[in-house]
Design a protein around this motif. Structure first.
Motif, PDB file in Angstrom:
ATOM      1  N   ASP A 113       0.812  -1.223   0.000  1.00 41.77           N
ATOM      2  CA  ASP A 113       0.000   0.000   0.000  1.00 41.77           C
ATOM      3  C   ASP A 113       0.845   1.274   0.000  1.00 41.77           C
ATOM      4  N   LEU A 114       2.153   1.135  -0.100  1.00 49.45           N
ATOM      5  CA  LEU A 114       3.018   2.319  -0.056  1.00 49.45           C
ATOM      6  C   LEU A 114       2.836   3.175  -1.309  1.00 49.45           C
ATOM      7  N   GLN A 115       2.968   4.494  -1.102  1.00 44.47           N
ATOM      8  CA  GLN A 115       2.830   5.437  -2.206  1.00 44.47           C
ATOM      9  C   GLN A 115       3.883   6.529  -2.084  1.00 44.47           C
ATOM     10  N   ARG A 116       4.164   7.169  -3.209  1.00 52.74           N
ATOM     11  CA  ARG A 116       5.101   8.294  -3.202  1.00 52.74           C
ATOM     12  C   ARG A 116       4.569   9.426  -2.327  1.00 52.74           C
ATOM     13  N   GLY A 117       5.485  10.088  -1.624  1.00 49.99           N
ATOM     14  CA  GLY A 117       5.103  11.166  -0.731  1.00 49.99           C
ATOM     15  C   GLY A 117       5.051  10.745   0.725  1.00 49.99           C
ATOM     16  N   MET A 118       5.015   9.427   0.980  1.00 51.29           N
ATOM     17  CA  MET A 118       5.019   8.947   2.360  1.00 51.29           C
ATOM     18  C   MET A 118       6.411   9.101   2.970  1.00 51.29           C
ATOM     19  N   PHE A 119       6.433   9.405   4.277  1.00 50.40           N
ATOM     20  CA  PHE A 119       7.702   9.482   5.002  1.00 50.40           C
ATOM     21  C   PHE A 119       7.836   8.231   5.863  1.00 50.40           C
ATOM     22  N   VAL A 120       8.764   7.342   5.490  1.00 54.49           N
ATOM     23  CA  VAL A 120       8.988   6.091   6.212  1.00 54.49           C
ATOM     24  C   VAL A 120       9.875   6.377   7.423  1.00 54.49           C
ATOM     25  N   SER A 121       9.312   6.188   8.617  1.00 53.39           N
ATOM     26  CA  SER A 121      10.063   6.507   9.842  1.00 53.39           C
ATOM     27  C   SER A 121      10.627   5.275  10.531  1.00 53.39           C
ATOM     28  N   ARG A 122       9.998   4.101  10.324  1.00 51.49           N
ATOM     29  CA  ARG A 122      10.469   2.859  10.940  1.00 51.49           C
ATOM     30  C   ARG A 122      10.174   1.698  10.014  1.00 51.49           C
ATOM     31  N   LEU A 123      10.983   0.631  10.150  1.00 53.61           N
ATOM     32  CA  LEU A 123      10.756  -0.586   9.388  1.00 53.61           C
ATOM     33  C   LEU A 123      10.302  -1.697  10.333  1.00 53.61           C
ATOM     34  N   ASP A 124       9.938  -2.823   9.772  1.00 51.05           N
ATOM     35  CA  ASP A 124       9.563  -3.961  10.624  1.00 51.05           C
ATOM     36  C   ASP A 124      10.767  -4.822  10.980  1.00 51.05           C
ATOM     37  N   ARG A 125      11.957  -4.310  10.717  1.00 54.14           N
ATOM     38  CA  ARG A 125      13.221  -4.988  11.032  1.00 54.14           C
ATOM     39  C   ARG A 125      14.289  -3.926  11.222  1.00 54.14           C
ATOM     40  N   PRO A 126      15.466  -4.300  11.760  1.00 51.41           N
ATOM     41  CA  PRO A 126      16.512  -3.291  11.950  1.00 51.41           C
ATOM     42  C   PRO A 126      16.949  -2.669  10.621  1.00 51.41           C
ATOM     43  N   TRP A 127      17.238  -1.375  10.658  1.00 53.21           N
ATOM     44  CA  TRP A 127      17.730  -0.696   9.451  1.00 53.21           C
ATOM     45  C   TRP A 127      18.999  -1.369   8.932  1.00 53.21           C
ATOM     46  N   THR A 128      19.815  -1.924   9.852  1.00 47.27           N
ATOM     47  CA  THR A 128      21.091  -2.542   9.467  1.00 47.27           C
ATOM     48  C   THR A 128      20.892  -3.781   8.615  1.00 47.27           C
TER      49      THR A 128
ATOM     50  N   LEU B 104      15.624  -9.237  20.047  1.00 51.02           N
ATOM     51  CA  LEU B 104      16.006  -8.015  20.742  1.00 51.02           C
ATOM     52  C   LEU B 104      15.312  -6.811  20.113  1.00 51.02           C
ATOM     53  N   TYR B 105      15.282  -6.766  18.786  1.00 49.16           N
ATOM     54  CA  TYR B 105      14.666  -5.634  18.100  1.00 49.16           C
ATOM     55  C   TYR B 105      13.172  -5.565  18.399  1.00 49.16           C
ATOM     56  N   ASP B 106      12.526  -6.720  18.470  1.00 51.30           N
ATOM     57  CA  ASP B 106      11.095  -6.746  18.778  1.00 51.30           C
ATOM     58  C   ASP B 106      10.808  -6.216  20.183  1.00 51.30           C
ATOM     59  N   LEU B 107      11.798  -6.302  21.078  1.00 52.73           N
ATOM     60  CA  LEU B 107      11.600  -5.883  22.471  1.00 52.73           C
ATOM     61  C   LEU B 107      12.060  -4.447  22.729  1.00 52.73           C
TER      62      LEU B 107
END
Length: 458
Positions: free
Chosen positions: A12-27, A325-328
């Motif tokens: 459902d992602l669209q252009r113009g959205m600001f992604v602030s977090r992912l469902d996993r570590p950025w690394t 760990l990331y989930d917690l």
């Protein structure tokens, strides 16, 4: 203005959205920025490749999609459930409670870039042997109701700190590989190594590194006061769990009895089992009330217990421990510190077996400073999962740089770059001896491949 986030499925992602977090570590993703605007379809495709859902900052999102998101969130009372900009339907989810906790000051440039692990390997191995002997002496003294060898422990940890400041990977090897003669106190030794590496990463001052190392090394001495049926039980009923948790108070009593013991070390030990949301023990502290060094001690304790659970022959793959760990984060552990610890060890810590995009299998032998997704890997199995006659060193960062130039000149396709697909569960390939790879890489004095020799001499 308050930050409002909406959980959005990647389809459902669209252009113009600001992604602030992912469902996993950025690394674990190729995204360099932790927070960005979606500007084109390629970014959406990349997010769909790595994530199932993301969190979108409703306030920062621009254009018509931003108007729709804000309307949907308002209609749901500001909840953080899954939303679809193409419809008014959304799921429901609990709104996280804000826990007072000031950000920890981070200084990643406090120490010079690490030396190659081989330069520090001999010294690290000697120090590790001293730590093992020192912990054995601690156990003997505690069981005999005699004073702790505090000066000896402090000297050992001071040496550990200096070694990790020079080359974290040399000691990371010693924390990752489990030997056959592993003793019950190995967890505290490994956790102490992780703690000092973590502290180096965020730029702790030397005296705080020593405090953290000593506290993590001695945090479990009170377990010697517990009966075996409580300590070694795989599952504890509520009565046994309460009895088990008394080890923290036992540890505090033993350490505080020494007039030379640093009170801050005792405080770290007293608080290392507290949780960010107040669900820990023994005092139910939360957020800022937990000392920073105790929060760090709690994180490394969790990580090592996850990767080296009691009674299991092979530890779990690091990615599973990192995911847990990331989930917690923000629940059991301060989010900032949880993410920083993950960055400090890398997604593929030294000693991890990894599957490569070539079909081969290798062992991570050293991290690349500031490029944690591109470590140095010793390739040991071919694409048929057979042992190579001559293992080869793959410096993924250098290999990437070389191939980038060839790609720019049209001589290679982007798909020709070698990537790590995933880490491998320890024990999946029993004919791979990680300890042998370690000893060959760190301590072998035989002639090395030319590429490896150039790396060692630079």
């Amino acid at each position: 203005m308050a930050i409002e986030q909406a959980k959005v499925l990647v389809e459902d992602l669209q252009r113009g959205m600001f992604v602030s977090r992912l469902d996993r570590p950025w690394t674990r993703t190729p995204f360099a920025l932790q927070g960005f605007y979606i500007r084109d379809l390629e970014e959406i495709r990349q997010l769909q490749k790595y994530c199932r859902y993301v969190y979108v900052d409703v306030v920062k999102t621009v254009g018509d999609v931003g108007v729709k998101l804000r309307r949907i969130v308002r209609a749901n009372g500001g909840g953080a459930g899954t939303v679809s900009p193409s419809s008014s339907a959304s799921g429901s989810a609990r709104i996280p409670v804000a826990i007072p906790c000031r950000p920890v000051q981070i200084s990643r440039d406090a120490y010079p870039a690490p030396l190659p692990a081989r330069r520090e390997a001999d010294q690290a191995r000697k120090l590790h042997s001293q730590i093992v002997k020192g912990m054995h002496e601690v156990m003997v003294q505690v069981r005999g109701d005699r004073p702790l060898p505090l000066q000896q422990v402090n000297r050992i940890v001071e040496s550990l700190v200096e070694s990790v400041l020079r080359s974290p990977d040399a000691f990371a090897w010693l924390a990752r590989v489990r030997e056959k003669d592993e003793h019950t106190y190995s967890h505290s030794i490994r956790a102490s190594i992780w703690a000092v590496m973590f502290g180096r990463h965020i730029g702790l001052r030397r005296h705080d590194l020593v405090r953290l190392g000593v506290a993590t090394l001695l945090k479990d001495v009170g377990k010697l006061m517990l009966p075996d049926e409580v300590l070694k039980a795989h599952r504890r009923d509520p009565r046994k769990e309460l009895e088990y948790r008394q080890f923290v108070d036992h540890s505090v009593r033993l350490l505080a009895a020494d007039p030379q013991m640093d009170p801050q070390v005792v405080d770290i030990v007293h608080s290392h089992r507290e949780m960010h949301d107040g669900s820990g023990y023994p005092r139910g502290l939360r957020g800022d009330r937990i000392p920073v060094l105790a929060r760090m001690c709690g994180i490394v304790t969790f990580y090592d217990e996850a990767t080296n659970p009691r009674g299991i022959t092979y530890p779990v793959a690091p990615s599973k421990a990192v995911a847990r760990l990331y989930d917690l984060r923000g629940i059991s552990f301060q989010e900032q510190l949880a993410v920083e610890f993950i960055q400090s060890i890398g997604l593929y810590p030294t000693g991890t077996q990894v599957a490569l995009s070539t079909g081969e299998v290798g062992v991570v032998v050293e991290q690349t400073h500031r490029r944690r997704l591109k470590p140095r890997v010793m390739v040991v199995l071919d694409s048929d999962k057979q042992l190579l006659a001559e293992p080869r060193l793959l410096d993924m960062a250098a290999d990437d740089d070389r191939k980038d130039k060839l790609i720019q000149r049209g001589k290679l396709a982007p798909g020709d770059k070698i990537t790590i697909l995933n880490d491998v569960e320890p024990g999946r390939f029993p004919h791979v001896s990680v300890a042998a790879v370690r000893d060959s890489y760190l301590f072998s004095r035989r002639r090395l491949p030319a590429f490896l020799s150039r790396f060692l001499n630079r």
